[in-house]
Structure formats: C-alpha cells, structure tokens
Design an enzyme around this catalytic site. Sequence first.
Site, PDB file in Angstrom:
ATOM      1  N   LEU A 222       3.755   2.559   7.767  1.00  0.00           N
ATOM      2  CA  LEU A 222       4.477   2.558   6.502  1.00  0.00           C
ATOM      3  C   LEU A 222       5.863   3.139   6.767  1.00  0.00           C
ATOM      4  O   LEU A 222       6.016   4.048   7.595  1.00  0.00           O
ATOM      5  CB  LEU A 222       3.763   3.396   5.438  1.00  0.00           C
ATOM      6  N   ASP A 223       6.857   2.628   6.048  1.00  0.00           N
ATOM      7  CA  ASP A 223       8.196   3.204   6.182  1.00  0.00           C
ATOM      8  C   ASP A 223       8.163   4.690   5.842  1.00  0.00           C
ATOM      9  O   ASP A 223       7.313   5.151   5.072  1.00  0.00           O
ATOM     10  CB  ASP A 223       9.177   2.482   5.245  1.00  0.00           C
ATOM     11  N   THR A 224       9.113   5.414   6.386  1.00  0.00           N
ATOM     12  CA  THR A 224       9.151   6.856   6.142  1.00  0.00           C
ATOM     13  C   THR A 224       9.238   7.167   4.654  1.00  0.00           C
ATOM     14  O   THR A 224       8.582   8.092   4.159  1.00  0.00           O
ATOM     15  CB  THR A 224      10.346   7.486   6.890  1.00  0.00           C
ATOM     16  N   THR A 226       8.277   5.148   2.232  1.00  0.00           N
ATOM     17  CA  THR A 226       7.233   4.456   1.472  1.00  0.00           C
ATOM     18  C   THR A 226       5.989   5.324   1.394  1.00  0.00           C
ATOM     19  O   THR A 226       5.550   5.897   2.401  1.00  0.00           O
ATOM     20  CB  THR A 226       6.886   3.105   2.118  1.00  0.00           C
ATOM     21  N   HIS A 307       9.443  -3.385   7.013  1.00  0.00           N
ATOM     22  CA  HIS A 307      10.177  -3.368   5.736  1.00  0.00           C
ATOM     23  C   HIS A 307      10.048  -4.700   4.977  1.00  0.00           C
ATOM     24  O   HIS A 307      10.973  -5.110   4.268  1.00  0.00           O
ATOM     25  CB  HIS A 307      11.667  -3.079   5.965  1.00  0.00           C
TER      26      HIS A 307
END
Length: 358
Positions: A222-224, A226, A307
């Site tokens: 997961l994105d930082t 998110t 992303h």
Amino acid sequence: MRSSGSGKSGGRGNYRGAGNNRDQKQGGQGGRPRKPRPEERRYDVGPGATKDGPKSGRGASARGGAKGAPKQSQQGGGRGRTAPARSREYEARAEERNRERYAGKKDIKLPKTFPGAEQEGERLQKVLARAGYGSRRACEELIDEARVEVNGEIVTEQGLRVDPEKDEIKVDGLTVATQSYQFFALNKPAGVVSTMEDPEGRQCLGDYVTNRETRLFHVGRLDTETEGIILLTNHGELAHRLTHPKYGVKKTYLAAIVGPIPRDLGKKLKDGIQLEDGYARADHFRVVEQTGKNYLVEVTLHEGRKHIVRRMLAEAGFPVDKLVRTAFGPITLGDQKSGWLRRLSNTEVGMLMKEVDL
C-alpha cells in the site's frame, strides 16, 4: 487354720490357681468337660478347620495373635513360603540369556488395539482441533454432519487417519491450513511504510509483528499515505498467488474526491483509462456518499500496479484526497481500528485459499 478345700473364698482361690483338684476332676475323671479358659480358647471356625489349625476363616488371624501382628513363618514346603528375592546380577544374566535366545528372530506382531492401528498419520478430529475448529468432540460433530472432506471425498466415519502434510482437508468446502501457518490482517495507518524493515528508520509493517516467533511477510503493498487492510503471513505460496495477475484477486478502495463528477465516470473507469504503462480498468465503481462537492466513491479492481487507483482517478480529472483499502479479496476491513492487528479466522483463511485454488 482354714483347710485348702473348704470355704467359698478358699475354693474360689484354688479354682483360679493352676493344677487344682477341681480341674483334674473335670478333665480326668469322666465328669463333664470343663469350659476352656479365655487364654485356652480356639477360634478355628473357618471351613475345613482341623485340630492342627484352620485352613481359612477367623482362625488364621486369631492364631497369629492380635490383629496386625506378624504371621508365623511356615516350615517346610507350605503354600505360604515366599521365594527368595533375586539379585540384580541374576536378573541381568537372565535378561542377557533371553536376548541371545531371541537374537535374529523376527519381531513379534502385537495385537491391534483398535481398527486402523496399523495405519500411519493422525486422527482427523485431532488435526481439525489443532487447526482451531474447536474441541475434538466438536470436530467429531463436524464429521458426523458430513461437513469434512479429505482428498475430495466426504468423510462419514470417525477414526480416519490423515497426513496433514500430504492430504487435502476441507471443512464446508474451504481448505484447512493444518501446518503452523499464521495469517493476520492489519489496518495500516497513513504514514507507515509497506516494508518489514526500513533502513531510514521510518515506521513500517515489521513494527507491528516484532514479537512473533515466525518471520512474517506482507502480501502486496500500500502507498505510504494510503490506509487500510494489508495481509501478513508466512505462507509463501498463498502470498504469491494472492498477488499474481493470473488469479485476479480483487481489491476494494474508498476514495475521497472533489466534484461535481459526471454520470459516466464509472463507465469510463470500467472501459479503461490510458496510463503511461498501459490501460487500467476498474471492475466496479459506485458513489457511496456525497456532501456538497465532496464525494466518497468506491472502486474495485483486480490489478495491483503501483498507485493504480490514484493514477486512474487523477487521469480522469479527479485527484484523490484520501484513499483507504477496505477489502482484499474476501477479507474485509469491517470495524477494525487503525493500527490494529488481528488474526484471521479459519473460515477467512479457507476463503483466501479457495480464491487462489489452494
């Protein structure tokens, strides 16, 4: 002077003495037999009693004296004679002779104590209990209800033995993780890096499982910034399949965007958005909530490119303010609080395995 034979007191005194005339008269002159004194009485009343002593009954204990007194040792070869204790050296020599006697002979097959004793493996109900399906009794009820199958066949009888490493065991159609695998779901907060270790010292996923004996690794990323659900496990094959495009495991996200949004936004996302690394298509889109120009939309897709949701919505003209992943395949976030780690249930693990044909 009183005579020894006259008077009550004199007679009573002589009667109590040993060897007086009255005793001789009763015992030796044909008179009626005298009553035995207490110390002369016998208690040989058991069956088979003789004048030499009783064979059984009260006489045996009476002859030995008071209750609890040591018994008299018997002479000769009577039944009560105990064999002398064998020395350790004698026992050792006897054991050595037995070993020499049976050396080279085939092992004796012992009788089976229960049907199926010659089989290898563990009893099915024991394996299910260890996997977390309840007590052994509860697992036996699962078998009686025909809810358990082994290698594709429903088990209808108790006592079946299985090999957890080789046999495929399912409950209600879901595979049972019988080995020492661990499965967790973490609600990742924003700002946490999706790695188990971070060389820059930032907060990462490994900080949530530092007290685990088994090394875990994350399933996907997961994105930082998110938030949302991310899976952690030590089951390598399952983790590989959950992230492989071949199996197309769907992930669901909630995105906060600013509108107004056109009615055909969902159609555009489903038809595909052209990105720098190719087309990206959503499997499902819907508007969850609207407050003025602020929208909360739900996007479901099976791709796992970096992303991907943020890039798709930004390319459509709606940059994402906040993004939360609410489901990974059949595992949902629910009301799990941010930063909380929970162990997946057996049913959830089975659903994950079914999703990727395990």
